[in-house]
Design a protein around this motif. Structure first.
Motif, mmCIF file in Angstrom:
data_model
loop_
_atom_site.group_PDB
_atom_site.id
_atom_site.type_symbol
_atom_site.label_atom_id
_atom_site.label_comp_id
_atom_site.label_asym_id
_atom_site.label_seq_id
_atom_site.Cartn_x
_atom_site.Cartn_y
_atom_site.Cartn_z
ATOM 1 N N ARG A 166 -2.674 -18.143 -1.457
ATOM 2 C CA ARG A 166 -3.855 -18.860 -1.925
ATOM 3 C C ARG A 166 -3.890 -18.711 -3.446
ATOM 4 O O ARG A 166 -3.800 -17.596 -3.966
ATOM 5 C CB ARG A 166 -5.122 -18.272 -1.306
ATOM 6 C CG ARG A 166 -6.376 -19.045 -1.685
ATOM 7 C CD ARG A 166 -7.520 -18.720 -0.755
ATOM 8 N NE ARG A 166 -8.672 -19.571 -1.023
ATOM 9 C CZ ARG A 166 -9.675 -19.753 -0.177
ATOM 10 N NH1 ARG A 166 -9.651 -19.151 1.000
ATOM 11 N NH2 ARG A 166 -10.687 -20.532 -0.485
ATOM 12 N N LEU A 167 -4.023 -19.831 -4.102
ATOM 13 C CA LEU A 167 -4.006 -19.812 -5.557
ATOM 14 C C LEU A 167 -5.271 -20.454 -6.088
ATOM 15 O O LEU A 167 -5.824 -21.358 -5.453
ATOM 16 C CB LEU A 167 -2.784 -20.566 -6.096
ATOM 17 C CG LEU A 167 -1.429 -20.054 -5.609
ATOM 18 C CD1 LEU A 167 -0.921 -20.924 -4.465
ATOM 19 C CD2 LEU A 167 -0.415 -20.039 -6.732
ATOM 20 N N ARG A 168 -5.699 -19.967 -7.212
ATOM 21 C CA ARG A 168 -6.884 -20.551 -7.827
ATOM 22 C C ARG A 168 -6.499 -21.128 -9.176
ATOM 23 O O ARG A 168 -6.002 -20.411 -10.043
ATOM 24 C CB ARG A 168 -7.975 -19.508 -8.007
ATOM 25 C CG ARG A 168 -9.200 -20.068 -8.738
ATOM 26 C CD ARG A 168 -10.378 -19.130 -8.683
ATOM 27 N NE ARG A 168 -10.819 -18.952 -7.301
ATOM 28 C CZ ARG A 168 -11.534 -19.834 -6.620
ATOM 29 N NH1 ARG A 168 -11.897 -20.956 -7.203
ATOM 30 N NH2 ARG A 168 -11.882 -19.607 -5.385
ATOM 31 N N LEU A 169 -6.710 -22.443 -9.295
ATOM 32 C CA LEU A 169 -6.450 -23.121 -10.557
ATOM 33 C C LEU A 169 -7.723 -23.047 -11.383
ATOM 34 O O LEU A 169 -8.692 -23.744 -11.106
ATOM 35 C CB LEU A 169 -6.045 -24.571 -10.293
ATOM 36 C CG LEU A 169 -5.714 -25.416 -11.523
ATOM 37 C CD1 LEU A 169 -4.525 -24.844 -12.269
ATOM 38 C CD2 LEU A 169 -5.444 -26.857 -11.119
ATOM 39 N N GLN A 170 -7.693 -22.183 -12.371
ATOM 40 C CA GLN A 170 -8.897 -22.000 -13.195
ATOM 41 C C GLN A 170 -9.081 -23.164 -14.154
ATOM 42 O O GLN A 170 -10.177 -23.656 -14.354
ATOM 43 C CB GLN A 170 -8.783 -20.682 -13.967
ATOM 44 C CG GLN A 170 -9.871 -20.464 -15.002
ATOM 45 C CD GLN A 170 -11.204 -20.109 -14.372
ATOM 46 O OE1 GLN A 170 -11.316 -20.102 -13.139
ATOM 47 N NE2 GLN A 170 -12.204 -19.855 -15.176
ATOM 48 N N SER A 171 -7.990 -23.592 -14.744
ATOM 49 C CA SER A 171 -8.056 -24.755 -15.622
ATOM 50 C C SER A 171 -6.638 -25.246 -15.845
ATOM 51 O O SER A 171 -5.682 -24.487 -15.718
ATOM 52 C CB SER A 171 -8.716 -24.402 -16.961
ATOM 53 O OG SER A 171 -7.953 -23.429 -17.641
ATOM 54 N N GLY A 172 -6.518 -26.502 -16.195
ATOM 55 C CA GLY A 172 -5.209 -27.058 -16.477
ATOM 56 C C GLY A 172 -4.627 -27.807 -15.295
ATOM 57 O O GLY A 172 -5.329 -28.190 -14.362
ATOM 58 N N ARG A 173 -3.319 -27.999 -15.374
ATOM 59 C CA ARG A 173 -2.640 -28.811 -14.370
ATOM 60 C C ARG A 173 -1.482 -28.036 -13.763
ATOM 61 O O ARG A 173 -0.725 -27.358 -14.470
ATOM 62 C CB ARG A 173 -2.102 -30.083 -15.022
ATOM 63 C CG ARG A 173 -1.291 -30.982 -14.112
ATOM 64 C CD ARG A 173 -0.634 -32.079 -14.929
ATOM 65 N NE ARG A 173 0.172 -32.968 -14.100
ATOM 66 C CZ ARG A 173 1.437 -32.727 -13.748
ATOM 67 N NH1 ARG A 173 2.030 -31.606 -14.129
ATOM 68 N NH2 ARG A 173 2.092 -33.601 -13.006
#
Lengths: 208, 570
Positions: free
Chosen positions: B192-199
């Motif tokens: 499980r990954l969390r994309l905090q900001s960006g692409r």
């Protein structure tokens, strides 16, 4: 279907105290057995308060860390308690402050939902409420649009059910300021909630 | 200590509908927390607490000893204060982090200037000394190339080059410069990954029982095996998901449930603006052609196909209508390298009804020449409405579909969405009224789409124009029957009538609302007000059954005390 809920009391050599007053007095005397008695009496309650303040998406290990912090502060500050019969409220106040500090810390790190252990919250054991859990997790995430203090005011008032005076006192604000910030937070959160069909559905179903 | 209480402030406040909504969710939160309680913390927690206290005591004693050895008595006292010690530790740690980040950034710049070690996927990992593989059995391991691991498993791409995250099952995650991502959980099936900001671009290897999840803001993307890209813009609260192959399921605000995206689709959601767009890459050329053929100001009417529905867990997207490109907010660089937005498909979302301050007493409608008394239409007898048996969820579902048809009709009639809801939410009610006046109140009432009409009603209420508000609400009911908007309008009409002392009219509208939406978001307040209105009109005994019903349905509701009093008086 009923399930047996275990009472996790630690026998050990807990002090035999029959009232909050005697418990506080024993703690002030430095009776270590009274600490275990306090744990047995209030750990579950404090844990429940932390659950409500933090929401269902919180990592259980994080919550336990905060539980420890609450009791450490409690043991350190029990001598400052003026009304020995107000022990429960005293603990709730510590809970609110600990969670407020934790949320502020996370906001400073701008990493709001990262679990400190790197493990995902354990939600699989509560599958029967998966939808409600997911919706409420979203709800608590939406609360992150509030500042740490506003979130603390909002949650302690709406979810924990503290009186306005208690909330104001805990946050060092006047009642009118607290009310104003609460109203503002309520409006902001309600607006966000209405944009989420799952939350609207939960609110509709949950209110009956 | 934990007793739930009413949300309404002791000093009284407006926004009862907001408070009722918040209170309903608070009740759910308390209920869930109670269910989760398995008898309190595990016994081991006590022993961990004891250990923590011992450790802290040891640290304080050590500091105290050092302080007393090397400093004066006064200074050593200060050093023993945990807060001061903690602050110092934080300061030292902060300086250390800055040094580490600085070195890493410098390394990143050096790497980007050197031979394409990062671009080749780098056997070498010159940028990060922290690019070492991490492994915790039995989960997947991963390695980071070209990025900085700032803490634990948080990854910052702070250099000038893209970076990559490679898992031991072959899954590859490409990270653009400036992206922040965290690996929040891993096991043998996925992570499980969390994309905090960006692409980030994900190439998830398809395996039996693979389970990958990506959090981006309030959105969750569930993956089995696919190639897709996600962008999350924290400042704008915008998510963009572009599918290259396979399928994912996306859930979050404005999406009715887990929405399935398939190959070639692109989803953009801006929850703050209430916008959902769905493009279909397969139709890109065709749509683009249409764009070129469309004249200035023309509104296109093509629809992109709805996302396929895998079953009950993923209901189809509901169309609200197709929005002209000119109406769309400026779009950023698309994830899949395509041209500007071509076709947008908006999902229905319930309109927000903000708190209504008590408005002034109604007066003649100067603009329309009609008075409130003549404008208000009494609802028919209570047994009338057909949709009474539907649940609120069904009503919302219907709202989505019917609303789409109605608003499509509005567009065909020439109404261009003015996005008044966002402006009202920003406190620009007066400006919205001025805009409506510019368009013409009658034209607005007759032609506005559902969202704008509801926002117009809100703006009128907030601006002290109950006459206009009532007309807009009545128009909402007339033009959008059977929708959640119409149900909410009944409640607002009832509350407004009740507030100005017209208990009979208020009672009729409140009853109508409860018949149409017995479990609606305003049910608690509607029932409470109904109870009080009946008491006022027919006396306490007549209101007692309503009080009993209120206590049964809303045991923590804001009319709790009044309901109890009514039952006690009986």
């Amino acid at each position: 279907m009923t399930s047996v809920v275990p009472l996790r009391l630690l026998r050990g050599d807990a002090a035999d105290v029959d009232s909050d007053e005697s418990l506080v007095l024993a703690l002030r005397r430095g009776d270590r057995r009274a600490e275990l008695a306090a744990w047995n009496r209030y750990a579950r309650r404090v844990d429940g308060t932390l659950r409500r303040l933090l929401g269902p998406g919180e990592d259980p290990m994080n919550r336990e860390d905060l539980l420890q912090e609450v009791f450490i502060r409690f043991f350190n500050r029990v001598h400052t308690l003026r009304e020995v019969n107000a022990l429960a409220g005293f603990l709730t106040g510590i809970c609110v402050n600990v969670v407020h500090g934790e949320i502020a810390r996370r906001r400073r790190r701008r990493w709001l939902r990262l679990t400190s252990t790197g493990l995902a919250p354990d939600t699989s054991v509560h599958e029967p409420n998966a939808d409600a859990r997911e919706a409420l997790t979203r709800y608590y995430r939406q609360l992150e649009v509030l500042g740490a203090k506003d979130r603390s005011i909002f949650v302690s008032r709406t979810i924990e059910g503290l009186t306005l005076a208690e909330v104001a006192s805990l946050h060092g604000l006047s009642i009118s300021t607290t009310q104003r910030r609460l109203n503002r937070a309520t409006k902001k959160i309600a607006l966000l909630v209405r944009r989420d069909p799952l939350l609207v559905s939960l609110a509709a179903g949950g209110s009956s | 200590m934990s007793g739930p209480g009413p949300v309404r402030g002791e000093s009284g406040s407006g926004g009862g509908d907001d408070e009722a909504l918040v209170e309903a969710l608070a009740q759910e939160a308390r209920r869930l927390a109670a269910q989760d309680d398995r008898g309190g913390p595990a016994p081991a927690a006590w022993y961990r607490l004891a250990r923590t206290r011992r450790e802290r005591a040891g640290q304080i004693q050590t500091k105290h000893r050092r302080g007393s050895e090397g400093r004066s008595e006064g200074r050593s006292d200060r050093w023993t204060r945990p807060v001061t010690a903690g602050a110092l530790a934080a300061l030292v740690a902060g300086v250390g982090c800055l040094v580490v980040v600085g070195i890493a950034a410098l390394g990143g710049r050096q790497a980007s200037h050197g031979p394409a070690t990062v671009a080749t996927g780098g056997a070498a990992t010159p940028v990060t000394t922290s690019a070492a593989a991490t492994s915790i059995e039995p989960g997947l391991s991963f390695s980071v190339h070209g990025a900085t691991v700032t803490r634990g498993e948080e990854i910052d791409v702070v250099g000038n080059s893209d970076a990559a995250l490679r898992f031991s099952d072959g899954t590859d995650v490409g990270l653009d410069v400036g992206t922040r991502l965290a690996v929040t959980a891993r096991d043998a099936r996925g992570a499980r990954l969390r994309l905090q900001s960006g692409r980030a671009r994900f190439q998830v290897v398809h395996r039996p029982n693979a389970a990958w999840k990506v959090d981006a803001g309030p959105y969750l993307i569930e993956v089995t095996g696919t190639v897709f890209a996600v962008r999350w813009v924290e400042a704008e609260q915008t998510i963009e998901v572009a599918m290259e192959s396979g399928s994912v399921r996306v859930s979050g605000p404005l999406l009715s449930d887990r929405m399935e995206l398939r190959t070639g689709q692109r989803l953009v959601v801006r929850p703050a603006a209430g916008d959902v767009e769905l493009d279909h890459l397969d139709q890109m050329g065709q749509t683009h052609q249409t764009d070129q053929n469309a004249g200035p100001g023309q509104t296109r009417t093509e629809r992109t196909p709805e996302p396929s529905s895998p079953g009950p867990s993923a209901p189809p997207a509901r169309t609200e209508g197709v929005r002209a490109a000119a109406d769309e907010p400026t779009h950023r660089e698309p994830l899949a390298g395509r041209g500007p937005v071509r076709t947008a498909l908006a999902l229905a979302s319930p309109r927000a009804h903000l708190a209504s301050p008590a408005g002034p007493s109604p007066g003649p409608d100067e603009d329309s020449g009609a008075s409130t008394a003549t404008t208000l239409v009494e609802p028919p007898p209570f047994e009338a409405p057909a949709p009474a048996e539907r649940s609120e969820g069904a009503a919302l579902e219907s709202d989505g579909r019917d609303q789409g048809a109605h608003e499509g009709a509005s567009k065909r009639a020439g109404w261009v969405s003015r996005r008044w809801a966002a402006r009202v939410a920003s406190g620009e009610s007066q400006a919205v009224l001025a805009d409506a006046e510019h368009v013409g109140f009658e034209a607005t009432l007759a032609g506005a789409d559902g969202a704008d009409l509801t926002a117009f009603a809100d703006a009128a209420r907030y601006s002290g124009r109950p006459d206009l508000a009532d007309r807009a609400l009545l128009e909402t009911r007339r033009r959008f029957p059977g929708t959640a908007r119409a149900q909410a309008a009944a409640f607002l009409l009832g509350r407004a009538a009740d507030d100005r002392g017209d208990a009979a009219s208020g009672l009729a509208w409140l009853r109508r609302y409860l018949l149409e939406a017995p479990r609606g978001p305003f049910a608690s307040e509607a029932l409470g007000r109904q109870m009080i209105a009946v008491e006022k009109l027919r006396g306490a005994p007549a209101a007692a059954p309503l009080a009993a019903e209120y206590l049964r349905r809303f045991p923590n509701g804001t009319y709790l005390l009044r309901a109890r009093a009514l039952l006690l008086d009986r």
